[in-house]
Design a protein around this motif. Structure first.
Motif, mmCIF file in Angstrom:
data_model
loop_
_atom_site.group_PDB
_atom_site.id
_atom_site.type_symbol
_atom_site.label_atom_id
_atom_site.label_comp_id
_atom_site.label_asym_id
_atom_site.label_seq_id
_atom_site.Cartn_x
_atom_site.Cartn_y
_atom_site.Cartn_z
ATOM 1 N N ILE A 1 89.698 63.911 102.785
ATOM 2 C CA ILE A 1 88.121 63.805 102.605
ATOM 3 C C ILE A 1 87.998 63.001 100.930
ATOM 4 C CG2 ILE A 1 86.204 65.105 102.128
ATOM 5 C CD1 ILE A 1 87.211 64.991 104.932
ATOM 6 N N GLY B 1 97.252 60.180 110.943
ATOM 7 C CA GLY B 1 96.363 60.966 111.746
ATOM 8 C C GLY B 1 95.569 61.833 110.695
ATOM 9 N N GLU B 2 95.988 62.026 109.491
ATOM 10 C CA GLU B 2 95.561 63.014 108.502
ATOM 11 C C GLU B 2 94.076 62.565 108.164
ATOM 12 O OE1 GLU B 2 95.940 64.718 104.311
ATOM 13 O OE2 GLU B 2 97.461 63.620 104.877
ATOM 14 N N ILE B 3 92.944 63.261 108.106
ATOM 15 C CA ILE B 3 91.728 62.824 107.524
ATOM 16 C C ILE B 3 91.324 63.548 106.346
ATOM 17 C CG2 ILE B 3 89.127 62.870 107.937
ATOM 18 C CD1 ILE B 3 89.706 62.955 110.822
ATOM 19 N N GLY C 1 90.669 52.816 103.841
ATOM 20 C CA GLY C 1 91.817 53.197 104.907
ATOM 21 C C GLY C 1 91.177 54.140 105.843
ATOM 22 N N ILE C 2 89.971 54.385 105.887
ATOM 23 C CA ILE C 2 89.378 55.057 106.814
ATOM 24 C C ILE C 2 89.401 54.640 108.221
ATOM 25 C CG2 ILE C 2 87.009 56.049 107.752
ATOM 26 C CD1 ILE C 2 86.588 56.838 104.805
ATOM 27 N N GLU D 1 78.743 53.376 91.131
ATOM 28 C CA GLU D 1 78.606 54.634 91.635
ATOM 29 C C GLU D 1 79.938 55.419 91.371
ATOM 30 O OE1 GLU D 1 76.411 55.297 95.258
ATOM 31 O OE2 GLU D 1 77.788 56.959 95.716
ATOM 32 N N MET E 1 83.657 61.632 106.263
ATOM 33 C CA MET E 1 85.092 62.124 106.576
ATOM 34 C C MET E 1 85.051 63.459 107.073
ATOM 35 S SD MET E 1 86.349 59.291 106.537
ATOM 36 C CE MET E 1 87.368 60.048 107.847
ATOM 37 N N VAL E 2 84.153 64.423 106.237
ATOM 38 C CA VAL E 2 84.106 65.887 106.723
ATOM 39 C C VAL E 2 83.629 66.068 108.141
ATOM 40 C CG1 VAL E 2 82.650 68.104 106.156
ATOM 41 C CG2 VAL E 2 83.618 66.601 104.173
ATOM 42 N N VAL F 1 91.878 56.203 110.503
ATOM 43 C CA VAL F 1 91.911 57.479 111.172
ATOM 44 C C VAL F 1 90.749 57.553 112.151
ATOM 45 C CG1 VAL F 1 93.306 59.016 109.908
ATOM 46 C CG2 VAL F 1 91.052 58.511 109.206
ATOM 47 N N VAL F 2 89.644 56.550 111.996
ATOM 48 C CA VAL F 2 88.333 56.615 112.878
ATOM 49 C C VAL F 2 88.293 55.362 113.618
ATOM 50 C CG1 VAL F 2 85.992 57.078 112.900
ATOM 51 C CG2 VAL F 2 87.184 58.615 111.389
ATOM 52 N N ALA G 1 84.279 63.987 110.529
ATOM 53 C CA ALA G 1 85.116 63.197 111.572
ATOM 54 C C ALA G 1 86.152 64.456 111.595
ATOM 55 C CB ALA G 1 85.816 61.874 110.900
ATOM 56 N N ARG G 2 86.503 65.087 110.494
ATOM 57 C CA ARG G 2 87.560 66.021 110.636
ATOM 58 C C ARG G 2 87.194 67.279 111.265
ATOM 59 N NH1 ARG G 2 90.196 68.268 104.993
ATOM 60 N NH2 ARG G 2 88.164 69.427 104.987
ATOM 61 N N LYS H 1 90.389 54.268 94.624
ATOM 62 C CA LYS H 1 90.803 53.242 95.307
ATOM 63 C C LYS H 1 89.957 52.082 95.646
ATOM 64 C CE LYS H 1 92.505 54.573 99.815
ATOM 65 N NZ LYS H 1 93.131 55.561 100.731
ATOM 66 N N THR I 1 87.326 65.979 115.057
ATOM 67 C CA THR I 1 88.686 65.983 115.779
ATOM 68 C C THR I 1 89.478 67.132 115.791
ATOM 69 O OG1 THR I 1 89.415 65.237 113.664
ATOM 70 C CG2 THR I 1 88.739 63.489 115.030
ATOM 71 N N MET J 1 80.851 58.906 98.072
ATOM 72 C CA MET J 1 80.431 60.144 98.291
ATOM 73 C C MET J 1 79.928 59.954 99.792
ATOM 74 S SD MET J 1 80.395 61.979 95.713
ATOM 75 C CE MET J 1 79.044 62.715 95.208
ATOM 76 N N LEU K 1 81.386 58.179 102.180
ATOM 77 C CA LEU K 1 82.672 58.245 102.821
ATOM 78 C C LEU K 1 82.830 59.661 103.151
ATOM 79 C CD1 LEU K 1 84.724 55.355 101.500
ATOM 80 C CD2 LEU K 1 83.565 55.451 103.636
ATOM 81 N N ARG K 2 82.620 60.609 102.157
ATOM 82 C CA ARG K 2 82.996 61.840 102.069
ATOM 83 C C ARG K 2 82.128 62.388 103.187
ATOM 84 N NH1 ARG K 2 85.334 65.405 98.574
ATOM 85 N NH2 ARG K 2 84.686 67.656 98.998
#
Lengths: 112, 565
Positions: free
Chosen positions: B103, B99-101, A92-93, B43, A62-63, A96-97, A65-66, B109, A69, A56, A58-59
């Motif tokens: 969410i 390059g794809e981010i 795996g983030i 979590e 990531m939002v 991309v970051v 970051a997107r 995973k 970018t 959560m 990370l989400r």
């Protein structure tokens, strides 16, 4: 969950996170991250005092970051603790970051 | 001791649950990393249940059970929702494009990455997700290996403590073929390929997917590694010494029984493979080898990998060779049809004896001969030698014979006849081949031999007191368009003979690579004077063969003889 925002030279913004970015922590900073993402082009997220993160959290990152970018801006992470680093790399983030060991490296990564 | 707790179906219940887990883990002395891994997985699981799961009837009834120690933890999450198996591989989303981010999709995973072992059970009225961490995961994984399923907990802990935790990147070599076998590997995570290394590259034998034990037979029997093991993915494993294996064996003979059972199975596999090879070999012998047998033999077990490859190459070669030999045989058959029919002794009417024979070095010959009565009195004697050997030479040989016979139908003058055949061959000769040829016609009444020699080694004229070469030689046939050859003539006396031969006779080699030579042939003919033509030709063949003394025949051998009465 605390979040401190600070302006650095060369148009770089630093957001420092402190505490647990679990479901509640992520909810607490979600809106502020959205605002930052909309307004800034060079963002460094300092994770030195971030004790915990799960998907959560990370989400939220990531939002942000997107959004940055997608308008040509840059974002980088700095100072992640081992546990947080493990989650970042497991998801795996890091691919991309930019994930950096120091704040200076993160600032350089966003072009500060 | 296992501690339990229920969790409300509300996101606000996640943090208290995490605090409960944290407190138990801290009390147990768990490391920072272990505590974090358990909490991340907690979590993810709870968020998934609370946000997405559909209750079967009534409430979701989410409950937790936690068993913790300093080295490991086991967290069981039970619920009464529609089953959702996170261990199902299909649940994994495809990796994002470069390059794809992306969410979402990180929850499962993360659980897979952080929990050491995951077990999911749908019981009908409720589901149970069991997540094992640290030593608990190792125990669970090791117990899932049949040979180690019954090892008591204390021995298992000793094994885990004494073992060296190792990790390998994809592509790394875990075990090297030929090395001393000093340890076994217990794969905890990842996949490995067991391969046989041969001079022709890796031959895949089997695949090992965690949890699995590899190399234990080698470590126990102390034979050298019979195969190499390579990491197909990143691998986490325990390196177990021979000593530790023996210790387990002492307390747990079941382990040895399992290993022996496995060894027995391998021997059985090898025996089965050997049986298939034996069947394959006798099929090869009988000439009804079915190449699909090779598919059955492609994965015979560690010790037979190289043998299997060698066998495949042998079988392929044998079948190929046999095929090309069958082709050669039919070519030889066609060529045989080009040779003259045996002479009718009645038509010779005792005026002479004549005989011709050919012995090809390979299935087909580049030599040619002809021995035919053109009319009542005229006997045609021809020997030729096409440059080169094998199929191309034999084809040109057939063309030469055909051209000569066509020309002979209309042309009595042998010099003109040879010139016509030459021009016809030249027109067809795309490969720049040529034929040496001796073309002679013996007048059976007058004893005169007229001949044209197109580059052929001179035939021998055997008289009462001498043995001389027939003189006069022009260029070979098929190479010089429009060339005119000169005809020659020699008078044979009663009892005189003429021997036409190809250079395969005089250039026949023995084991010491000495040539048979003109002198030897000359001496043989002087010695054996008085024989009829067939006996003479057979004597020459036999003498050349005796001289070769088993050395392989390098060139086609052809002789034609005619001896006046």
């Amino acid at each position: 969950m605390e979040m401190t925002v600070e302006e650095l030279p060369n148009g770089v913004t630093k957001a420092a996170l402190k505490g647990r970015m679990d479901i509640e922590g992520a909810q607490a900073v979600d809106v502020r991250f959205n605002v930052l993402a909309g307004a800034k082009r060079k963002l460094v997220v300092d994770l030195r005092e971030l004790d915990f993160i799960a998907s959560m959290g990370l989400r939220t990152l990531m939002v942000c970051a997107r959004t940055i970018t997608s308008k040509g801006g840059k974002i980088a992470f700095a100072n992640a603790q081992p546990n947080v680093l493990k989650v970042l790399s497991s998801s795996g983030i890091g691919e991309v970051v930019s994930v950096n060991p120091t704040l200076d490296a993160a600032v350089a990564a966003v072009g500060g | 001791m296992t501690q339990r707790r229920s969790v409300e179906d509300d996101l606000s219940a996640v943090r208290p649950a995490a605090e409960w887990v944290e407190a138990i883990l801290i009390k147990a002395g768990a490391s920072d990393e272990l505590r974090n891994d358990v909490q991340v997985c907690l979590e993810e699981t709870l968020a998934n249940l609370i946000l997405h799961a559909k209750p079967l009837d009534g409430g979701k009834d989410i409950s937790l059970a936690l068993n913790a120690s300093a080295e490991g933890a086991t967290l069981t999450i039970a619920d009464r929702c529609a089953p959702y198996d996170i261990t199902d591989k299909a649940r994994l989303t495809a990796p994002p494009a470069p390059g794809e981010i992306r969410i979402g999709g990180n929850g499962i995973k993360l659980i897979r990455a952080l929990a050491g072992r995951i077990e999911y059970k749908a019981h009908g009225d409720h589901n149970e997700l069991r997540l094992e961490f640290g030593a608990d995961a190792k125990r669970g994984l090791i117990r899932a290996i049949p040979a180690l399923s019954k090892v008591p907990k204390d021995d298992l802990d000793t094994l885990i403590l004494s073992a060296e935790a190792v990790s390998y990147a994809a592509g790394a070599t875990l075990v090297k073929q030929g090395e001393q076998s000093k340890f076994a590997l217990i794969l905890l995570k990842g996949e490995a390929a067991i391969v046989n290394e041969s001079v022709h590259g890796d031959a895949p034998l089997a695949q090992a997917t965690a949890p699995a034990m590899i190399g234990e037979i080698g470590a126990l029997s102390q034979v050298r590694r019979t195969a190499s093991v390579r990491a197909k993915t990143d691998i986490e494993a325990l390196k177990v010494s021979r000593k530790a294996l023996l210790l387990i064996a002492k307390h747990e003979p079941e382990m040895l029984v399992a290993v022996i059972a496995q060894t027995g199975q391998q021997i059985q596999n090898i025996n089965t493979a050997l049986g298939l090879y034996a069947a394959g070999l006798s099929a090869l012998e009988r000439d009804d080898f079915d190449p699909s047998i090779l598919t059955d033999l492609s994965n015979p077990g560690a010790d037979l990998g190289e043998f299997a490859e060698a066998f495949q190459r042998l079988a392929n070669r044998v079948t190929q060779e046999r095929r090309s030999r069958a082709e050669l045989a039919s070519a030889a058959l066609i060529q045989g049809a080009m040779l003259p029919a045996p002479l009718d002794a009645e038509k010779l009417a005792g005026r002479c004896t004549a005989f011709g024979a050919m012995k090809p070095a390979r299935g087909v010959s580049g030599d040619l001969f002809d021995l035919t009565l053109l009319d009542d009195n005229r006997l045609m004697l021809v020997v030729g030698d096409v440059c080169g050997k094998g199929i191309p030479a034999s084809l040109f040989m057939s063309a030469t014979v055909t051209a000569l016979r066509l020309a002979a139908q209309h042309e009595r003058d042998i010099a003109a006849l040879v010139a016509q055949a030459n021009d016809a061959l030249y027109a067809l000769n795309a490969m720049s081949m040529f034929t040496t040829l001796f073309y002679g016609v013996l007048d059976l009444e007058g004893g005169q031999l007229t001949y044209v020699n197109c580059g052929h080694n001179p035939p021998l004229h055997v008289t009462k007191n001498d043995c001389v070469e027939l003189v006069g030689r022009g260029p070979p046939l098929g190479f010089f368009p429009g060339h005119k050859w000169q005809a020659h003539a020699v008078q044979l006396k009663p009892g005189d003979g003429v021997l036409l031969f190809s250079d395969g006779v005089t250039e026949c080699l023995n084991r010491a690579t000495e040539e048979y030579g003109d002198e030897r042939l000359n001496a043989l003919l002087r010695r054996t004077r008085g024989q009829n033509a067939e006996a003479l030709v057979r004597t020459v063949f036999a003498d050349a063969e005796a001289f070769a003394d088993g050395a392989e025949q390098a060139d086609d051998i052809t002789c034609v003889a005619a001896i006046l009465a």
